[in-house]
Design a protein around this motif. Structure first.
Motif, PDB file in Angstrom:
ATOM      1  N   ILE A 313     -14.292  -5.949 -10.420  1.00 30.70           N
ATOM      2  CA  ILE A 313     -14.468  -5.057  -9.263  1.00 30.70           C
ATOM      3  C   ILE A 313     -15.751  -5.411  -8.517  1.00 30.70           C
ATOM      4  CG2 ILE A 313     -14.958  -2.675  -8.592  1.00 30.70           C
ATOM      5  CD1 ILE A 313     -12.989  -1.759 -10.716  1.00 30.70           C
ATOM      6  N   TRP A 328      -9.952  -1.923  -5.959  1.00 29.61           N
ATOM      7  CA  TRP A 328      -9.568  -0.586  -6.393  1.00 29.61           C
ATOM      8  C   TRP A 328      -8.423  -0.082  -5.518  1.00 29.61           C
ATOM      9  CZ3 TRP A 328     -11.316   2.463 -10.427  1.00 29.61           C
ATOM     10  CH2 TRP A 328     -10.864   3.787 -10.434  1.00 29.61           C
ATOM     11  N   SER A 332      -5.067   2.296  -9.572  1.00 29.23           N
ATOM     12  CA  SER A 332      -6.225   2.118 -10.461  1.00 29.23           C
ATOM     13  C   SER A 332      -6.567   3.409 -11.199  1.00 29.23           C
ATOM     14  CB  SER A 332      -7.442   1.636  -9.653  1.00 29.23           C
ATOM     15  OG  SER A 332      -7.203   0.378  -9.072  1.00 29.23           O
TER      16      SER A 332
END
Length: 400
Positions: A313, A328, A332
């Motif tokens: 991420i 995201w 998620s």
């Protein structure tokens, strides 16, 4: 045997092995996924993704072969003097290591294919299913009784895996822009879970080699597994993968692989880093298996999930136009729920989270030994000698 034999290994070595395993294990997955996300010019003169699971398998085994150099720099392991252990030698160890090497080859190959179809964090979360298979094999292969609190942990892990599987199937695309159907994601999930059964068997066999044979060095086992695995990749699997039909999904052009490497310094660099981290990851994992058990190693391996997810991420939002990392999305949240559930299950399994309804005073017990102890309890009870038998049965888990 205890879950953690701290009496024979220093706490510094235990802690350093765990830290190195987690860091290098995280890096191996991140750099492996980055390779699959990288485009380079191939032998047809066009740019395409470096989807080369067999090549990644070969580089992993190359890194493991380098473990043969470790005994030259590390202090030699003290000779074991235990008449219950079977004799061992380099020649015999080379033969015995063919079984875990074959398991490692199949498991890693299936997982690398799954890594193409799935986001790396989901892929690593699904690897948590190895805890389930490890528990089953501990009972049927190693002949040990698994405590109830660990079966409860396994059940919670199963729930977490179900949530993760739903998130993977319902997702519509990979974070790299590669489009994958629900069927392809489903195939990826099946391959990863199948690989976990094979890898659980591998780690249980490795535990047998380390605990039941004299003077077995973790570096030698990793080295021999790497040697056999490299032979399987280069001599057998590469020619087969070159000639299988394109539609099979297992075709891999080795010539195209080296052309792409020649046209991408990034791929060469990530390959070098991958070899180094996989070397350290496999060695420290074997060391943990040596002083503890395959089950503890597999549980610690599951903790890489958080590091991998956060790393990907961060990579994506640090450089969103690079095509690397993981974005995201709405799914998620479901993945996060599965992640939390999985971690709770693994923490319960390893007695980090405890509940008063379970008995934590006893670790793993050999089934044959347990049965004989129960027989002794029964016969002694008939002789009104319950107190002495009870004291015999109650043993400290660290002394097993």
């Amino acid at each position: 045997m205890s879950d953690l034999n701290v009496h024979s290994v220093s706490k510094t070595k235990i802690l350093s092995s765990v830290i190195i395993m987690l860091i290098c294990g995280t890096c191996s997955i991140v750099f492996g996924k980055l390779q699959f996300q990288t485009k380079a010019v191939g032998r047809d003169g066009k740019k395409h993704y470096f989807n080369k699971p067999l090549y990644q398998n070969a580089t992993m085994f190359l890194g493991m072969v380098l473990c043969f150099t470790f005994p030259l720099f590390l202090k030699s392991k003290e000779k074991k003097n235990d008449e219950t252990k079977k004799p061992s030698s380099m020649k015999r160890l080379a033969k015995l290591s063919t079984a875990p090497a074959t398991c490692d080859f199949l498991a890693t190959y299936f997982m690398n294919i799954g890594l193409i179809f799935l986001p790396a964090s989901m892929w690593q979360l699904l690897r948590g299913s190895i805890v389930i298979f490890s528990a089953i094999l501990t009972v049927f292969y190693r002949k040990r009784k698994v405590p109830k609190f660990q079966w409860a942990g396994v059940s919670i892990v199963t729930i977490g895996l179900t949530l993760i599987g739903c998130a993977a199937i319902l997702g519509t695309h990979d974070e790299t822009g590669q489009q994958f159907s629900s069927v392809e994601r489903g195939v990826g999930i099946i391959l990863v879970i199948l690989a976990q059964f094979i890898q659980a068997l591998q780690t249980i066999i490795e535990e047998t080699l380390l605990h039941d044979y004299e003077d077995t060095n973790p570096a030698h086992i990793v080295g021999f597994e790497g040697l056999w695995g490299l032979i399987l990749c280069v001599v057998i699997s590469s020619p087969i993968a070159y000639y299988v039909p394109e539609k099979s999904g297992f075709k891999e052009d080795s010539i195209d692989t080296f052309v792409m490497l020649g046209n991408s310094g990034f791929l060469v660099g990530t390959t070098f880093v991958y070899i180094v981290v996989i070397l350290l990851y496999n060695y420290t994992g074997m060391v943990i298996t040596d002083f503890s058990s395959a089950l503890l190693r597999n549980i610690l391996d599951g903790l890489r999930t958080l590091f991998i997810w956060v790393a990907l991420i961060v990579v994506y939002y640090t450089s969103p136009d690079s095509g690397f990392g993981e974005k995201w999305s709405n799914w998620s949240y479901l993945q996060l729920g599965g992640f939390v559930t999985l971690i709770v299950g693994t923490f319960m399994y390893n007695k980090i989270i405890k509940f008063p309804c379970f008995n934590y005073s006893r670790g793993y017990t050999d089934i044959d030994s347990l049965n004989s102890q129960e027989d002794l309890l029964h016969s002694s009870a008939l002789d009104n000698d319950d107190e002495s038998v009870s004291s015999y049965l109650i043993t400290d888990s660290d002394q097993k």
